[in-house]
Scaffold this active site. Structure first.
Site, PDB file in Angstrom:
ATOM      1  N   CYS A  98      -3.379  -0.057   7.268  1.00  9.42           N
ATOM      2  CA  CYS A  98      -3.480  -0.919   8.445  1.00  9.42           C
ATOM      3  C   CYS A  98      -4.021  -0.193   9.672  1.00  9.42           C
ATOM      4  O   CYS A  98      -4.677  -0.797  10.519  1.00  9.42           O
ATOM      5  CB  CYS A  98      -2.111  -1.511   8.764  1.00  9.42           C
ATOM      6  SG  CYS A  98      -0.809  -0.283   8.982  1.00  9.42           S
ATOM      7  N   GLU A 133       8.363   1.778  14.850  1.00  8.27           N
ATOM      8  CA  GLU A 133       8.974   2.521  13.765  1.00  8.27           C
ATOM      9  C   GLU A 133       8.834   4.000  14.087  1.00  8.27           C
ATOM     10  O   GLU A 133       7.932   4.407  14.828  1.00  8.27           O
ATOM     11  CB  GLU A 133       8.303   2.184  12.433  1.00  8.27           C
ATOM     12  CG  GLU A 133       8.498   0.725  12.055  1.00  8.27           C
ATOM     13  CD  GLU A 133       8.089   0.407  10.636  1.00  8.27           C
ATOM     14  OE1 GLU A 133       8.985  -0.020   9.881  1.00  8.27           O
ATOM     15  OE2 GLU A 133       6.917   0.562  10.298  1.00  8.27           O
ATOM     16  N   GLU A 193       5.017  -4.756  12.207  1.00  5.74           N
ATOM     17  CA  GLU A 193       3.937  -3.759  12.147  1.00  5.74           C
ATOM     18  C   GLU A 193       2.839  -4.407  11.331  1.00  5.74           C
ATOM     19  O   GLU A 193       2.909  -4.488  10.114  1.00  5.74           O
ATOM     20  CB  GLU A 193       4.457  -2.466  11.511  1.00  5.74           C
ATOM     21  CG  GLU A 193       3.524  -1.279  11.712  1.00  5.74           C
ATOM     22  CD  GLU A 193       2.469  -1.184  10.627  1.00  5.74           C
ATOM     23  OE1 GLU A 193       1.321  -1.627  10.875  1.00  5.74           O
ATOM     24  OE2 GLU A 193       2.785  -0.692   9.532  1.00  5.74           O
ATOM     25  N   ASN A 226       0.812  -1.225   0.000  1.00  7.07           N
ATOM     26  CA  ASN A 226       0.000   0.000   0.000  1.00  7.07           C
ATOM     27  C   ASN A 226       0.844   1.273   0.000  1.00  7.07           C
ATOM     28  O   ASN A 226       0.433   2.298  -0.531  1.00  7.07           O
ATOM     29  CB  ASN A 226      -0.980   0.000   1.178  1.00  7.07           C
ATOM     30  CG  ASN A 226      -0.314  -0.279   2.510  1.00  7.07           C
ATOM     31  OD1 ASN A 226       0.859  -0.653   2.572  1.00  7.07           O
ATOM     32  ND2 ASN A 226      -1.061  -0.117   3.586  1.00  7.07           N
TER      33      ASN A 226
END
Length: 519
Positions: A309, A489, A275, A178
């Site tokens: 997400c 992150e 993630e 994405n």
């Protein structure tokens, strides 16, 4: 993903993103698509070719290899060789390269955005926003690199200990489709700032811009082998996870794939950052500004065709404002422009693949069968432009009359589908928001700042937005609770993910106190 995600530029109007006039780089689409030791190279043991399609048209974009273990080993060995030189540089020296790369991304913003649209099918203005955020992340870690350091402890008797913060070595990254350029930027920037070298496997659906990222790093002077890109599907990622010379894997993607990566990395005792997916809630209280609540809902559901997400796909609305909120949301959704991603007026582009579009539509049909009411959208549109006939363009979908045990409320759809639920009491809203195995993100919409902070403290999520949604400044950490993964992150927290600590104790006395030693 998301990330997968967005940047702090995300809230800017698209006319504020400067379009750099650069020629379109046709060489980016010609291949080869493996990038090792500072150059594009042909696969030496591809198991088969993978045809990559343009989401917007369904036409073939390029053909990539499903790289085998020899290809992976070649990339890892290039990174391992480069590690000696790269890790020996000071943080300040490494940071200069990252800052130069950030500037290069800004200079080539429009060209990169076009490639990103070909890869993903998202609207071109949105791709520009994403890439501007990538430049921010590179610039941020370029500045942070010089500050990566250790600690000094003064101990009794004049003795002391130094705690060194050292790089891990070769880091492997596996990305989502994405946000292809963003995913490699978010992983490579902190990894390189800390002195690691990097081997990245992008999604087989979006292979193009990750290679250009590697070329940009080489162009600004980063030594060959520091950044490598290897193409392929699951077997390629498995080979990267199992390689004995890879010290860490950072992955963005689905929970099932994340679990496989953990298992593949376990035998080698590799560090892992995951993630993963989410089914994030947003609580809209009765005192919220309705317009702002609708804006936040749209930011949290309908960009990148809903394939994010962190999206707040479960929107809990306090009962007194439900009718007004729904009317305003549906009105805004019906004004979204669905069409050619290269048109700056388009706000909804193409779903990544036919298979994924069909999966999204199946979830919508199942929701209706389980009692949800469709307020708008949820259909594949046949656009008037014949060149777009092969793309899958889905209208943004709003489902109401939803309840907590519906499939559409429990499972990650990863498309432009928002479910509306009602609540009556604050405690009830919090309990229901937390009743999910996921914990990636959450949102709170209210004018009561005390309530906002009280509620956010109780939400089980790695990031909570108050009166906004899906904003990702590079300074702040991002990552999940529960099944949404672990590790972080962005921000200074990411430095912990790419370094290890070594304690060096120095004895200052000329004689060691050793009770068990006898002359």
């Amino acid at each position: 993903m998301f990330k997968l995600g967005f940047s702090s530029f995300f809230i800017l109007p698209r006319q504020h993103i400067k379009i750099m006039k650069q020629s379109f780089s046709s060489t980016a689409l010609q291949g080869p698509f493996n990038y090792i030791n500072g150059e594009r190279v042909t696969s030496v043991d591809s198991t088969h070719d993978i045809k990559v399609l343009k989401p917007a048209t369904g036409e073939v974009l390029c053909t990539i290899p499903n790289s085998g273990r020899q290809d992976v080993n070649k990339a890892v060995q290039a990174a391992r060789t480069a590690f000696t030189q790269w890790s020996a540089l000071s943080g300040l020296e490494r940071g200069r390269f990252l800052i130069s790369a950030a500037q290069k991304v800004r200079e080539r913003l429009d060209e990169l955005a076009k490639l990103e649209v070909l890869d993903t099918g998202k609207p071109v203005w949105e791709a520009r926003v994403d890439l501007a955020g990538c430049a921010e992340h590179l610039e941020y870690y370029g500045g942070v690199a010089a500050t990566v350091g250790g600690l000094h402890y003064q101990l009794p008797g004049g003795n002391f200990a130094v705690v060194r913060r050292e790089p891990l070595g070769v880091v492997g990254g596996i990305g989502a489709w994405n946000y292809p350029f963003q995913t490699i930027s978010w992983k490579a920037a902190p990894a390189l700032a800390c002195g690691n070298t990097f081997v990245y496997k992008p999604s087989q659906f979006t292979p193009v811009t990750s290679v250009v990222f590697g070329e940009i790093l080489t162009e600004v002077g980063v030594p060959p082998g520091v950044v490598n890109v290897i193409q392929g599907a699951g077997s390629t990622g498995e080979a990267l996870c199992q390689h004995p010379d890879v010290a860490k894997i950072s992955f963005t993607g689905s929970v099932p794939t994340g679990q496989k990566i953990m298992k593949a990395s376990a035998d080698g005792m590799k560090r892992v950052t995951l993630e993963l997916g989410g089914k994030s809630p947003m609580l809209v209280f009765a005192d919220a500004d309705l317009t702002e609540a609708v804006k936040a809902t749209m930011l949290g559901n309908f960009l990148t065709q809903g394939q994010v997400c962190s999206n707040c796909t479960r929107v809990f609305v306090e009962r007194p404002i439900l009718k007004d909120f729904q009317e305003k949301l549906v009105s805004a959704c019906e004004k979204m422009v669905i069409g050619d991603p290269f048109n700056d007026e388009t706000t909804v582009g193409a779903t990544i693949t036919r298979e994924h579009a069909e999966k999204v539509l199946h979830y919508i049909e199942e929701a209706k069968q389980q009692g949800a009411r469709l307020l708008c959208g949820g259909k594949r549109l046949n656009l008037s432009d014949p060149k777009l006939a092969g793309g899958y363009y889905l209208s943004p979908c709003v489902l109401t009359d939803c309840h907590d045990d519906m499939t559409c409320v429990k499972e990650e759809i990863f498309g432009s589908v928002v479910t509306i639920l009602t609540f009556d009491k604050e405690d009830e809203g919090i309990t229901r928001a937390n009743s999910s195995p996921y914990g990636l993100a959450a949102g709170v919409m209210t004018k009561d700042i005390q309530r906002a902070n009280r509620v956010s403290a109780q939400l089980q999520a790695g990031i909570v937005w108050i009166n906004n949604y899906n904003v990702f400044p590079p300074e702040v950490p991002f990552g999940g609770y529960k099944m949404s993964g672990f590790g972080r992150e962005n921000g200074l927290a990411a430095l912990n993910e790419y370094t290890q600590l070594k304690t060096v104790y120095t004895e200052m006395s000329s004689k060691i106190d050793c009770p068990i030693y006898k002359e």
